[in-house]
Every structure is written in C-alpha cells, then in structure tokens.
Design an enzyme around this catalytic site. Sequence first.
Site, short mmCIF file in Angstrom:
data_model
loop_
_atom_site.label_atom_id
_atom_site.label_comp_id
_atom_site.label_asym_id
_atom_site.label_seq_id
_atom_site.Cartn_x
_atom_site.Cartn_y
_atom_site.Cartn_z
N LYS A 181 7.81 11.05 6.75
CA LYS A 181 7.65 9.94 5.81
C LYS A 181 6.21 9.47 5.89
O LYS A 181 5.54 9.59 6.92
CB LYS A 181 8.62 8.80 6.11
N THR A 192 0.33 5.57 9.03
CA THR A 192 1.69 5.06 9.02
C THR A 192 2.61 6.16 8.53
O THR A 192 3.10 6.14 7.42
CB THR A 192 1.86 3.78 8.19
N GLU A 278 0.54 6.05 -2.02
CA GLU A 278 0.97 4.91 -2.82
C GLU A 278 0.18 4.85 -4.14
O GLU A 278 -1.05 4.75 -4.14
CB GLU A 278 0.78 3.62 -2.04
N ASN A 400 0.22 -2.83 -2.75
CA ASN A 400 -0.18 -3.44 -1.49
C ASN A 400 -0.56 -4.90 -1.62
O ASN A 400 -0.62 -5.61 -0.61
CB ASN A 400 -1.33 -2.63 -0.89
N THR A 405 5.30 -9.96 0.26
CA THR A 405 5.97 -10.99 -0.53
C THR A 405 6.84 -10.43 -1.63
O THR A 405 7.66 -11.13 -2.18
CB THR A 405 4.91 -11.91 -1.17
#
Length: 405
Positions: A181, A192, A278, A400, A405
Amino acid sequence: MTESKIKMQLLEDGHVTSPKGFSAGGVHCGLRKSKLDFGWIHSENPASAAGVYTLNAFQAAPLKVTKNSIQKDNLIQTVVVNSANANSCTGEQGYSDALMMQKMAAEKMEVSIDHVAVASTGLIGVPLPMENIKKGIHLMNHNSAAEDFEHAILTTDTVTKHIAVQLEIDHQTITIGGAAKGSGMIHPNMATMLSFITTDAAVDPDSLQLALREVTNKSFNMITVDGDCSTNDMVLVLANGQQKNTLLNESHPDWTAFKAALQFVSEELAKMIARDGEGATKLVEVHVKGAPSETAAGYVAKAVISSNLVKTAVYGADPNWGRIVCAVGYSEQPLDPEKVCVSLGDIDVVKDGLPLDFDEAEGKAYLENKTVKLQIDLQNGTNEATAWGCDLTYDYVKINASYRT
C-alpha cells in the site's frame, strides 16, 4: 503466465497468498466508516523473516515492536495490519497498544508472541482505538481472502497492489508473492508505504536480510510521490520453506535467480505505488546512464524524479527540458554540463549540454502518455540507475489539504 528473461513466470492474478502455506484476510473493525480496515497474513509454520524500515527519526510504535521481534530469532508467522490510524507519536501508550495488538494476535492464531509482526498506517498522533483492534483480531479468519487483506491496508490508495511470480529452484517450483500500500508521503529511503512479500522457498535469514536491503535500494528507495518520508514504512519478507528446496544463501547456484525474482517483485510493487500517487495521472520513469558510479546515477535520478517543477511539467505535458537539466545540476554529483544529454522517450531534446531543435508538439504528445520516460546520459562513466514517480496535480493539493478534517 508470461516468461521473463530470468526464466521467471509472472502469475496473471498473483497475490501475497500465492506461495504455498500462506493465507490472508481482511475485515471491517470500525476504524473506518465502512471499508475494510484490519488485515492479516499467516504462514502455516514460522517463516524466516527480514525487514527494512523508514529512516524517519519518529519511528512508529508498531514498527519498533516488529523490528524487536525479528531481531530475536529472525522468524515471523503472523502479520497483523490496521489502516486509518498510524499509532505514531503516541508515546508509551502507543507502544503498549502495539504490544497488546501483538499479544492478542498471537493468542488468536496460537503462535509465539515473538513470531507476530504488527503494522499500522493512517493518521499520525491519535491513540489507537483498541476496542476496534480487539474486534478485528476476534474476526481473524472469518474473511480469509488475499483481496480482502489488500483492501484492508489501503489509505488514500485508489487501487490494490499485488503480484506473484514463479521460478525453478532445485527442481522445485518456487513462488514469490507480494502486496503493498502507498499513495502519498512517498519518498526515497522508504515512505508511507507498507509492503509484504512472501515465498515458499527456504532461505537463510541472514542472506534474506542482505538481499532485501540490496533489492530495496533499487526499488522501494527509488520511488517518490511528494518528497515526504513517513514514520511507519516497512517492507517485510517471509520465507516459510514449504517447497523444501536446499537452503538458499549466497553460495547456492540459484541464489542469483532468486534475488532477481525478489528484485522484480519489489520493483513492480514500487512502480504500482508510484503510479497510484495521490492525485496522479501518470507514472514517470527517470533513467540515468553514463554515470561514474551507480550511487551517482541514483542521486541524479532521484533529484529529477523529486523535482516539483519536473512533475508539474509532466502533468501539463509541457516539454520544458530546462527543468530536467536544472535538477540534474543540483544533484551534487560529478558531471560535466557540456556532456549531458536528455531525451523525452525517444525524442532527443538536449545533446552535450545544448538544446536540440525538436518538434514541441511531438514532445507534448509524448508527455500526454500514461507512462512517461525521461532519459539522461551523463557521458561520464558506465553506471546507471532508474527512479520512479508521478506527476503533481491539483488533486494532490485537494487530497492533502483536507486529509485530517
């Protein structure tokens, strides 16, 4: 299946459970709203284990627990992974929670506590909801499928990442499978990202560790998405020996073939991560040749693949070769600017440090491909290296800017 030049076969739908004696699964335990968020890999017997880890000074609690366990006897039988929460920067409580996660998984799977590896990925700085983890561990083996494991470990990934290959060793069919992942906070020296590789070959653990380090330096440490290096990254390799080949080590006649297959699996998983960056729309490959050393070639390739100006130019299909030579120049590697050559795929744009007259429309059309290859020749040696990344898009900022939030 297709055959590679190292007499290796790529399984059409290969997974981390393709090697003999491995199972895996994933469930929803409430860490995420509805998606699978807790997964596991299990070997029928303790497997030789090797690991490499993030170089970030803030190493997460699960990583520390796993590293300590492998150091005891180089054996792992069960791996448990949660997404949505990194259990990083959580202090003594976080470390205790990681140990509890390990202990509960050992009891559930009836294995030695030191033979359980734990991994977490997700939001940093939030205590791990242990009631949810307990639920996940209680549900282990209730949903056993490699695909479920691959989904359970995802965060902002848009696709699962898996592969398996086979090769002949000692007249036995050896399988190497893998899952990974990673989508954001990806940068050389780990990121990450989590990767789990399994094999039914018998491999000496010290040799496996050395091979993994070498392979990682040419695969997972050669990718970048955004230049951020995370706190939880690790690559684990488990070799359970169920095919009962003669123990593989550096003196085994098939060692080179095994390591090449391990390299292929790692490299393909690394490219899948880079492609799924991303907001990304393109996989970018930077190949550097003609360098005085492999290390120098690697640094130049990483400098180019990490350049936000290069990445945005690729996104906009702008054949702005000046950004590429600029990145080559600040790589701090020995080179002669008057010898550097640059190509966009097969389109030569710079020769001996000077611009060539090329069709910009053709260059733009090439950069609109889903895979873009940038080639650099330093003409200063015989060594080469390749790095992978992706373009930088508006969507990366959107993802990002609101991650928490």
